[in-house]
Structures are given as C-alpha cells and as structure tokens.
Write a protein that holds these residues in place. Structure first.
Motif, short mmCIF file in Angstrom:
data_model
loop_
_atom_site.label_atom_id
_atom_site.label_comp_id
_atom_site.label_asym_id
_atom_site.label_seq_id
_atom_site.Cartn_x
_atom_site.Cartn_y
_atom_site.Cartn_z
N THR A 1 4.54 0.14 0.09
CA THR A 1 5.17 -0.58 1.20
C THR A 1 4.54 -1.96 1.29
OG1 THR A 1 5.47 1.48 2.40
CG2 THR A 1 5.59 -0.55 3.68
N ASP B 1 -8.03 9.58 2.79
CA ASP B 1 -8.61 8.58 1.91
C ASP B 1 -7.95 7.22 2.15
OD1 ASP B 1 -10.43 10.22 0.67
OD2 ASP B 1 -8.98 10.91 -0.82
N ARG B 2 -8.64 6.21 1.71
CA ARG B 2 -8.11 4.86 1.81
C ARG B 2 -6.82 4.78 0.98
NH1 ARG B 2 -10.61 -0.16 2.79
NH2 ARG B 2 -9.73 -1.88 1.61
N PRO B 3 -5.79 4.12 1.50
CA PRO B 3 -4.54 4.07 0.73
C PRO B 3 -4.69 3.25 -0.54
CG PRO B 3 -4.43 2.66 2.67
CD PRO B 3 -5.70 3.44 2.78
N PHE C 1 0.85 -1.19 0.00
CA PHE C 1 0.00 0.00 0.00
C PHE C 1 0.88 1.24 0.00
CE2 PHE C 1 -2.53 -3.36 1.74
CZ PHE C 1 -3.80 -3.14 1.23
N ARG C 2 0.32 2.35 -0.46
CA ARG C 2 0.97 3.65 -0.34
C ARG C 2 -0.12 4.68 -0.06
NH1 ARG C 2 2.53 4.80 -6.71
NH2 ARG C 2 0.41 5.12 -7.43
N PRO C 3 0.27 5.79 0.53
CA PRO C 3 -0.75 6.81 0.84
C PRO C 3 -1.54 7.17 -0.41
CG PRO C 3 1.35 7.39 1.84
CD PRO C 3 1.62 6.21 0.95
N VAL D 1 3.10 -5.28 2.58
CA VAL D 1 2.43 -5.68 3.82
C VAL D 1 2.28 -7.19 3.87
CG1 VAL D 1 0.36 -5.41 5.22
CG2 VAL D 1 1.19 -3.49 3.91
#
Lengths: 136, 97
Positions: free
Chosen positions: A126, A99-101, A90-92, A128
């Motif tokens: 990143t 908001d949802r990444p 995931f990333r921002p 996970v």
C-alpha cells in the motif's frame, strides 16, 4: 557500447549519491540526486540494467543496495521520461503478526509502474509516500 | 506531550506532513514527509490517528474516544492515550505541524 558504459558510470555515481538515503530519508536524498547527462529517450530496460549493475557493484563494496536505492537511481536516470515518482509502500509482515511491516520502493512514470513485475503495488504494498524525481 | 505538541501532530496528520495508510491486515503505518521515520499502528492506534485527524486536540479527547469505542475505564483510556501520544511524539519529534 560506449553509451552503455557511460550509462553504467552515471548509474554508479547516482548510486553513490543515493547512499545518503540512510541519513536523509528518500525525499531529501531524491532532492540531491541530479543526473549529469540529459538522458532523453532512454530505454527503461537499459536504465534498469545499468541501475542493477551499478547498485550490485556498489553493494559488493559495502554500499547499501536496496529497492529504495535502486528506485532512486533508476528514477533519476529516467527523470526526463515523464512524470517520474518514487513510491514507498508497506504491506503486513510476511513473518507474522506483530512484526514491523515490509517496506518497498518502486518507480512510476506517468502513473505506470516501470520497475520489474512483482516488485510494485501488485505485490500487496500500500503506497504511503510519493516523491517526485526529475528536473527541479 | 504538551497540548501544543498534540496540536502540532494533529495538524501534521491533517496537512500531509505525516502520511499514513491502512494495510490489508487492518494495521497501519505513518511516515513523515521525508520518509525517514515510520511508525506501525494497530487498530487502536489507527482509531486514535483518525480522531486526531478529525479534530481531537488533547490527551483527554483521545481518552474519551477510547472510552466510547472500547469497554475500558477512564483511567485505562487515559494511560493508553498518553502512551500513544508519547510514541507518536517520539517517532515524529521534528515534524512540522
């Protein structure tokens, strides 16, 4: 040419099976994918092309065509090429704060990213989750 | 959540049944091992996840963490800790501990 057709059909079958990811999530869906043919010495570029064509075709027929499905299909085709892992990261959100990444999936073989450049961790994702793909 | 639910979630975070990662902007995500459920955390949520991983075992422990880390009163901290646990428990209800 015959090999390319067989590879496409295999990718299409796997893409169909990978639709289960909507209900099961990637780990369980990965466990249900099994290439019929022992694709040894498969060129990753051939596998990527077959994956893209199959997933795109299925997507036009209403199926889910996402990085996750494509990674499941491609990783399954390459399952005998080494230590194959489906990676989820995931990333921002690019859309803004709160908001949802953004989520993304990619594939590594023996630790190296083999999905096209710009679609892996180098894009700021990143990791996970890592799911092994291959003979079980 | 019941104390056993809190313990189960803490065990899942410590044992890897719940994977998590901090993102570049300081927020974090938690994903269950099946990759089916995803929860986004802000910095406070991440602080509480860290507390659970390091041994916090109850709503009271988490509230105490909030009081120590932020200038909040005990009642606010307790409410925030409860809301966090309910959100975590709701997202990962079926996760083994």
């Amino acid at each position: 040419v015959a090999r390319q057709i067989v590879l496409f059909l295999e990718a299409l079958r796997l893409a169909w099976q990978a639709q289960a990811v909507r209900k099961l999530g990637p780990a369980e869906a990965a466990g249900r994918l099994a290439p019929v043919l022992p694709w040894r010495d498969l060129d990753p570029d051939d596998a990527l092309r077959a994956t893209a064509r199959a997933c795109s075709r299925l997507g036009r027929l209403g199926g889910l065509d996402s990085c996750l499905v494509r990674s499941l299909v491609f990783g399954s085709l390459m399952a005998r090429a080494g230590e194959v892992r489906l990676r989820v990261g995931f990333r921002p959100s690019a859309a803004g704060d709160g908001d949802r990444p953004d989520g993304h999936a990619w594939v590594t073989i023996d630790g190296a990213v083999v999905t096209p450049v710009g679609q892996g961790p180098e894009s700021g994702f990143t990791e996970v989750l890592a799911v092994p793909l291959g003979p079980r | 959540l019941s104390p056993s639910d809190v313990k189960r979630l803490a065990t899942a975070l410590r044992g890897g049944d719940l994977a998590w990662a901090r993102l570049e902007d300081g927020t974090a995500v938690i994903v269950d091992a099946r990759g089916q459920n995803v929860l986004t955390l802000n910095e406070t949520g991440l602080l509480l996840v860290d507390a659970l991983r390091q041994g916090a075992a109850s709503e009271e422990d988490l509230a105490a963490t909030l009081v120590r880390s932020y200038e909040v009163d005990a009642a606010t901290a307790a409410a925030d800790a409860r809301a966090f646990l309910e959100r975590l428990g709701s997202a990962f209800a079926g996760t083994a501990g």
